[in-house]
Design an enzyme around this catalytic site. Structure first.
Site, short mmCIF file in Angstrom:
data_model
loop_
_atom_site.label_atom_id
_atom_site.label_comp_id
_atom_site.label_asym_id
_atom_site.label_seq_id
_atom_site.Cartn_x
_atom_site.Cartn_y
_atom_site.Cartn_z
N HIS A 174 28.40 110.80 63.61
CA HIS A 174 27.53 110.75 62.44
C HIS A 174 26.12 111.12 62.87
O HIS A 174 25.67 110.71 63.95
CB HIS A 174 27.54 109.36 61.81
CG HIS A 174 26.93 109.31 60.45
ND1 HIS A 174 25.57 109.19 60.25
CD2 HIS A 174 27.49 109.39 59.22
CE1 HIS A 174 25.33 109.19 58.94
NE2 HIS A 174 26.47 109.32 58.29
N GLU A 233 34.50 108.69 56.87
CA GLU A 233 35.57 109.57 56.42
C GLU A 233 36.93 109.18 57.00
O GLU A 233 37.97 109.37 56.36
CB GLU A 233 35.24 111.02 56.82
CG GLU A 233 33.97 111.54 56.15
CD GLU A 233 33.43 112.77 56.86
OE1 GLU A 233 34.01 113.17 57.89
OE2 GLU A 233 32.41 113.30 56.39
#
Length: 376
Positions: free
Chosen positions: A262, A315
């Site tokens: 991320h 995700e």
């Protein structure tokens, strides 16, 4: 005029102030207003978080009920929008988000922000947020050869979403799991789509235009999430014993492992942690496999990329959770959009109070100018 060179991608550049929320990546923490977003997702409801985005405070029980009664009729599509949905489902863009963008761009009442009262802005934002799940579910069913399903006024946003996709009222466990996911993904700092929405809002354009611009940014493969592709990766690992070699092959080849890493978090993604726990409460072979594979991939990343801290992101477990709740993979990212539009609208309304247009500059690096025009 002095010129300041900003880092590539505007990384860590503060462009404005906001009271909507923030992400503290080094701490693995993010919040909506003054509350932990994860605390809200685990203890409250999506409607509560939505109310917080609109009103700036969490509702009590009677305010929650009133807000739900206000939103419920806004989910129903008008005859004009139904026609647009049918047309887009038949001939429009294949990607559901782009189909949504097409429908919302034709919604009536596109009043410039500077001409709208605060009440008008709020009403328009509520309508767009409420109608988005209905539009997306209707497009999905029409393209599947099924008739759209009307939203029910007695169901929550999460319940209606699952109901309008499948035709069945979901179990409490599935509805609560999806509610947690929706609540946890409403807002997440100045990500690309939120920033895009605010740029358009700064021009004085209407709310629908700003939302459509945000959808365009969100639909990009580097932003809108890849919960379906993260799950595709799990599918490629037939046996847990193959996970390490699969991961190392991808890493050494320079390929990205979807669902890991991320740009902000340097710790575990708090959304991923919460969704993993939620999926484990649902149980099943898929979540057991996902949790084991996560450990193997994280270890391989730590070994081969020791200078970077890469963990499972939102995700990874979002895909697992939605699969467990019966959401088709083509509707994973649209589910994300049903939530994020609430955050977009909050940011659009907030930006509309600032009369300064967002207008950065670029450094020109083309051929030296001016040059003589070439002869014909």
């Amino acid at each position: 005029m002095s010129v300041l060179d900003a880092p590539r991608g505007l990384h860590n550049v503060v462009v404005t102030s906001t009271s909507i929320g923030d992400v503290r990546g080094d701490e693995g923490f993010y919040h909506y207003r003054q509350y932990s977003a994860i605390d809200i997702a685990e203890s409250r409801t999506f409607e509560d978080a939505w109310f917080l985005m609109v009103e700036g405070r969490l509702p009590n029980l009677s305010e929650r009920a009133e807000f739900s009664r206000t939103v419920a009729p806004l989910r129903v599509l008008s005859a004009q929008v139904r026609e647009a949905v049918a047309s887009v489902a038949a001939t429009g863009p294949e990607q559901p988000l782009l189909a949504l963008r097409t429908v919302l761009s034709g919604m009536p009442g596109a009043v410039p922000l500077y001409e709208s009262t605060e009440a008008d802005k709020r009403a328009t934002a509520l309508r767009l947020c409420a109608v988005t799940p209905t539009v997306l579910a209707a497009v999905h069913r029409l393209r599947s050869g099924q008739e759209p399903i009307e939203p029910r006024q007695d169901l929550t946003t999460a319940q209606n979403w699952l109901f309008m996709i499948s035709g069945d009222v979901p179990s409490d466990a599935h509805a609560r799991a999806v509610d947690r996911y929706l609540t946890a993904t409403i807002d997440h700092g100045f990500n690309a789509s939120t920033f895009t929405a605010r740029v358009v809002a700064s021009t004085g354009s209407d709310i629908a235009s700003a939302v459509c611009a945000a959808i365009g940014a969100f639909a990009g493969p580097l932003h809108g999430g890849a919960p379906d592709r993260a799950l595709d990766g799990l599918d490629q690992i037939a046996d847990l014993a193959d996970a390490d070699s699969w991961a190392r092959t991808k890493i050494t080849a320079g390929e990205r492992i979807m669902g890991f890493g991320h740009p902000v978090y340097r710790t575990e993604d708090p959304r991923s942690v919460m969704l993993r726990e939620t999926a484990q409460q649902l149980g099943g072979e898929l979540i057991d496999k996902a949790a084991q594979v996560e450990k193997v991939i994280a270890a391989a990343l730590a070994d081969l990329k020791p200078d970077r801290k890469l963990y499972a992101n939102v995700e990874y477990y979002a895909g697992v959770l939605m699969e467990l709740c019966g959401i088709p993979r083509s509707m994973f990212t649209p589910t994300f959009a049903c939530s994020r539009i609430v955050g977009w609208c909050a940011n659009i309304v907030e930006q509309s109070a600032d009369s300064k247009i967002i207008r950065p500059i670029a450094r020109y690096d083309g051929p030296e100018a001016p040059q003589a025009l070439p002869a014909l």
